[in-house]
Each structure stands twice: as structure tokens, then as C-alpha cells.
Design a protein around this motif. Structure first.
Motif, mmCIF file in Angstrom:
data_model
loop_
_atom_site.group_PDB
_atom_site.id
_atom_site.type_symbol
_atom_site.label_atom_id
_atom_site.label_comp_id
_atom_site.label_asym_id
_atom_site.label_seq_id
_atom_site.Cartn_x
_atom_site.Cartn_y
_atom_site.Cartn_z
ATOM 1 N N GLN A 26 -0.514 38.101 67.339
ATOM 2 C CA GLN A 26 -1.306 37.386 68.267
ATOM 3 C C GLN A 26 -2.379 36.547 67.649
ATOM 4 N N GLU A 27 -2.226 36.605 66.327
ATOM 5 C CA GLU A 27 -3.250 35.663 65.530
ATOM 6 C C GLU A 27 -2.554 35.856 64.168
ATOM 7 N N PRO A 28 -2.480 34.642 63.308
ATOM 8 C CA PRO A 28 -1.899 34.588 62.036
ATOM 9 C C PRO A 28 -2.736 35.415 61.088
ATOM 10 N N THR A 29 -1.975 36.170 60.062
ATOM 11 C CA THR A 29 -2.886 36.707 58.943
ATOM 12 C C THR A 29 -2.428 36.283 57.549
ATOM 13 N N ARG A 30 -3.269 36.415 56.696
ATOM 14 C CA ARG A 30 -2.967 35.993 55.297
ATOM 15 C C ARG A 30 -2.988 37.055 54.526
ATOM 16 N N VAL A 31 -2.788 38.349 54.962
ATOM 17 C CA VAL A 31 -2.859 39.568 54.139
ATOM 18 C C VAL A 31 -1.385 40.422 54.876
ATOM 19 N N ILE A 32 -0.754 40.852 54.090
ATOM 20 C CA ILE A 32 0.103 42.026 54.325
ATOM 21 C C ILE A 32 0.153 42.918 53.238
ATOM 22 N N GLU A 33 -0.462 44.337 53.655
ATOM 23 C CA GLU A 33 -0.664 45.286 52.709
ATOM 24 C C GLU A 33 0.161 46.493 53.151
ATOM 25 N N TRP A 34 0.836 47.021 52.167
ATOM 26 C CA TRP A 34 1.613 48.239 52.492
ATOM 27 C C TRP A 34 0.595 49.482 52.752
ATOM 28 N N ILE A 35 1.015 50.362 53.787
ATOM 29 C CA ILE A 35 0.347 51.782 53.834
ATOM 30 C C ILE A 35 1.507 52.724 53.604
ATOM 31 N N THR A 346 1.274 34.176 53.486
ATOM 32 C CA THR A 346 1.253 35.109 52.366
ATOM 33 C C THR A 346 2.606 35.803 52.564
ATOM 34 N N HIS A 347 3.002 36.692 51.316
ATOM 35 C CA HIS A 347 4.183 37.381 51.379
ATOM 36 C C HIS A 347 4.434 38.547 50.751
ATOM 37 N N ALA A 348 5.138 39.561 50.947
ATOM 38 C CA ALA A 348 5.003 40.996 50.129
ATOM 39 C C ALA A 348 6.303 41.422 50.230
ATOM 40 N N TRP A 349 6.701 42.019 48.900
ATOM 41 C CA TRP A 349 8.001 42.558 48.937
ATOM 42 C C TRP A 349 8.050 43.809 49.505
ATOM 43 N N HIS A 350 9.255 44.455 49.867
ATOM 44 C CA HIS A 350 9.451 45.766 50.349
ATOM 45 C C HIS A 350 9.456 46.686 49.122
ATOM 46 N N PRO A 351 8.825 47.915 49.267
ATOM 47 C CA PRO A 351 8.628 48.767 48.127
ATOM 48 C C PRO A 351 10.041 49.213 47.447
ATOM 49 N N TRP A 352 10.904 49.378 48.141
ATOM 50 C CA TRP A 352 12.097 49.982 47.612
ATOM 51 C C TRP A 352 13.587 49.253 48.019
#
Length: 385
Positions: A26-35, A346-352
Motif C-alpha cells: 500500500q505504501e513503500p518501505t525502507r525496512v525489511i526485518e525478519w521475524i 532496501t533489500h534483505a537475504w533469506h536466512p537459509w
């Protein structure tokens, strides 16, 4: 790049990707944080309105470790949500807890959030951690740790970095430093040591058990002193032990520098990215090590692409680095919408999953992609792994 159409890229993607999922927020993000390993948090960063914070469950195919056939769920599912009155420029999950910490303008205060219990879907604001009355302080960079108690490392400049217990709001450490340079990133190396990267490129390392000033690194060449820098911290896959991870720094001009903390003044390697122009929004520069793919890192923030580099192939003498893969999908999603080329935020790697990443852009696009490793055969054919 402009000569390649969206249709050409979609056809090519069948060969270049093992998996490719395209979503619209719905709106852009500059954070991708794994939970954990199955969901991520994203958040809006607009100044003119309340911003959503969402916990998104990954599609089923991206959550399982064994190969799956057809999966009925192919979209993100909103697990929880809340609203922030401030733009969210940084968001960190406290490991092994249901707590989130966010920061963003107009000041350096922190907001603490509680991920709701299973019977509700609300991300609840529980407290604010003030950091003084100086409204001219830039927004605070943050890092979190469980350690002995849930704590947050935060600060906008090296000389105001501190560690605060989240629940009691008790200050348990303040950096004793005369360095007033603005910070671009903070990380805990363990429960007792932390690392800061300054906007000007210096690294500052400190031990909370020792009151002396953090160690500053002045190894950035003077020719690059006008550029802005960010950092990424490895988990030790690049030949360093856990107590001395490899640090990568990225400049707004595209320079990459690798440093071992056991010998800060002497960089291990350096190289230059293939970028057509310096980043126009240095705060969105992002560089990160792959968690399970030795020697590989990802770079974004220059345009609508994410580039993957294998540092093991870099010559010791430096020079221009060749990327092993470039994700251009955000460019073409922007073309489809008739808008200007979006910027990857932003970008983030998959943990596994070794070659899987998530990336977001300024047009609200969110992509999950797993690039295929292409191995040429002697007969000229290509094997996809």
C-alpha cells in the motif's frame, strides 16, 4: 538497459530465476526485518501521514525447506499491523522476544512496539525512549540485542551512542568519545562490543566494559572523503572467526572496501561497483553479506537494481567488480505503471535459502527472488542449478 523491454525481461526471468514473486504494498518501505524464519516486518516512511507497520507471513513456498509442488498460497498474508505517527526509517526486532524498536525523523527518539498475542492482530505501541531535547539531532540508527535483558544500541553521532534497557528505559552505557561524526549504521558484534560506521567512512569499535573512547579508523583514502558510506557485517563466513567478522563498507560513489576487525587500518580488499552515477539518496544505500553463501554480498540504493557480488573473485589490486547477478525487476514494474524508474529502498537475504533475497522500491513494489546459477558447458549450452 533502456533498450530492454518489460516483456523481454519477463521472458528472460524464466531462465534467470528459480523463483520470482512480485507484490505491491500500500505504501513503500525502507525496512525489511525478519521475524523468525517465516515472516518479515515492513513499514511506511512518508512524512505527511500515519504510517503502517505490518508483519507479513511469507507465501507457503518460501517458508518450507523441502521442495514443494503447487502451493495454493502465493501471496503475502498480513499477520499483524499497527500505525506509527512518525516515518519509520529503521526497524529492528529484539531476538527471541515480541518487541520491535523503530526510529525516524523528526528527532532521535525511539518507539517500542509489541507484536500482539496470537488471538489479536495488532502491533501495539508500548513506549517511547526519549534521547534528550535536542530537536536538531538526526534520526537515530539502532541495533538490538537480548543479551542479559532486551536492550537497544542507538545514536545519531558517535559521541551520543548509548545502550538503553528497553523495558526499564535505563541507560546502561554511553560512549565516551570526542568523535562527533554522524553515524550511518550501528551493530552489536556480541553482548559487549559494538561497531559504528560513520557517514564519512570511519569505523568506530567499542567495548562496553571499557570506558575509553571508541577506536576510530581513518583508512578511507582522502580522494573518497567527500562520499557517504554505509556498512554490512558478516557472520564469519569470509574466513574470520565469530569475534572478528568481516566488514564491508559501501560509498555513495560505488566503492566497496572489506575490513577484518583484527587489523582495521589495512583493508583486505577493495573494488568499485559498476554504477553509472553516484547515489542521489545516500541514506538508502544498502550493502549486506549473504548469510549462507560464502563470500557473496548484495548492493542496492543507486537505481532500480540489486547487484550480487562474489568477493572471492576480486583481485587484490582492486579495480571494477563484475556482478554475478543483477535483479532489474523493480525497473520494469515501474515501467508497467507508467511512472519514473523507482529506486530500490532496501533489500534483505533469506536466512537459509542461499540465493534468495527480498527487495523493496520507492514505488511500493516488493519482490522475492531466487536467482539461478548458470553454468556454461563446453558445448555452449547452459545448465541451470
Amino acid at each position: 538497459m533502456a533498450e530492454e523491454s518489460a516483456e523481454d525481461w519477463l521472458v528472460e526471468s524464466l531462465r534467470l530465476y528459480n523463483d520470482l514473486h512480485v507484490f505491491e504494498l500500500q505504501e513503500p518501505t525502507r525496512v525489511i526485518e525478519w521475524i523468525g524464519e517465516k515472516s518479515v516486518c515492513v513499514a511506511g516512511y512518508e512524512n505527511s501521514r500515519r504510517n503502517e507497520i505490518l508483519q507479513l507471513l511469507l507465501p507457503q513456498k518460501l517458508r518450507v525447506k523441502e521442495k514443494q509442488g503447487l502451493c495454493p498460497e502465493r501471496d503475502f498474508k498480513v499477520e499483524r499491523g499497527g500505525f506509527s505517527d512518525c516515518p519509520v526509517y529503521s526497524l529492528r526486532h529484539v531476538p527471541d522476544t515480541s518487541l520491535l524498536v523503530t526510529s525516524g525523523p523528526p528527532d532521535s527518539s525511539l518507539q517500542v512496539w509489541q507484536l500482539a498475542a496470537e488471538d489479536t492482530d495488532v502491533i501495539k505501541s508500548v513506549s517511547t525512549i526519549p534521547t534528550g531535547n535536542d530537536s536538531k539531532k538526526p534520526w537515530a540508527k539502532i541495533a538490538t540485542t537480548l543479551a542479559r535483558t532486551p536492550s537497544v544500541l542507538h545514536g545519531s553521532r558517535v559521541n551520543n551512542v548509548q545502550i538503553t534497557e528497553i523495558e526499564s528505559k535505563k541507560n546502561i552505557y554511553t560512549a565516551a568519545s570526542s568523535i562527533s561524526d554522524e553515524v550511518s549504521g550501528l551493530e552489536f558484534l556480541d553482548c559487549n562490543t559494538w561497531l559504528a560506521c560513520c557517514v564519512k567512512g570511519q569505523l568506530c569499535l567499542a567495548d562496553v566494559r571499557q570506558p575509553q573512547s571508541p577506536l576510530g579508523n581513518t583508512s578511507i583514502p582522502s580522494a573518497l572523503s567527500g562520499e557517504q558510506w554505509c556498512m554490512g557485517v558478516s557472520s564469519g563466513l569470509q574466513g574470520s572467526d565469530v569475534n572478528a567478522p568481516t566488514i564491508v563498507r559501501l560509498s555513495s560513489g560505488g566503492q566497496l572496501t572489506l575490513t577484518d576487525l583484527r587489523n582495521i587500518p589495512k583493508p583486505l580488499k577493495s573494488a568499485r561497483c559498476k554504477v553509472s552515477a553516484a547515489s542521489q539518496s545516500a541514506e538508502l544505500l544498502c550493502v549486506s553479506w549473504a548469510p549462507v553463501l560464502d563470500g557473496c554480498l548484495a548492493v542496492s540504493g543507486f537505481n532500480g537494481t540489486v547487484h550480487i557480488y562474489d568477493t572471492r573473485s576480486w583481485p587484490v589490486s582492486g579495480g571494477e567488480a563484475e556482478s554475478v547477478f543483477s535483479h532489474k525487476g523493480h525497473i520494469f514494474s515501474g515501467m508497467d505503471n507508467g511512472s519514473d524508474f523507482p529506486l530500490v529502498t532496501t533489500h534483505a537475504w533469506h536466512p537459509w535459502k542461499p540465493r534468495m533475497l527480498l527487495s523493496a522500491a520507492s514505488d511500493g513494489s516488493l519482490h522475492v527472488w531466487d536467482w539461478a546459477e548458470l553454468i556454461p558447458r563446453p558445448d555452449g549450452t547452459i545448465v541451470i542449478i
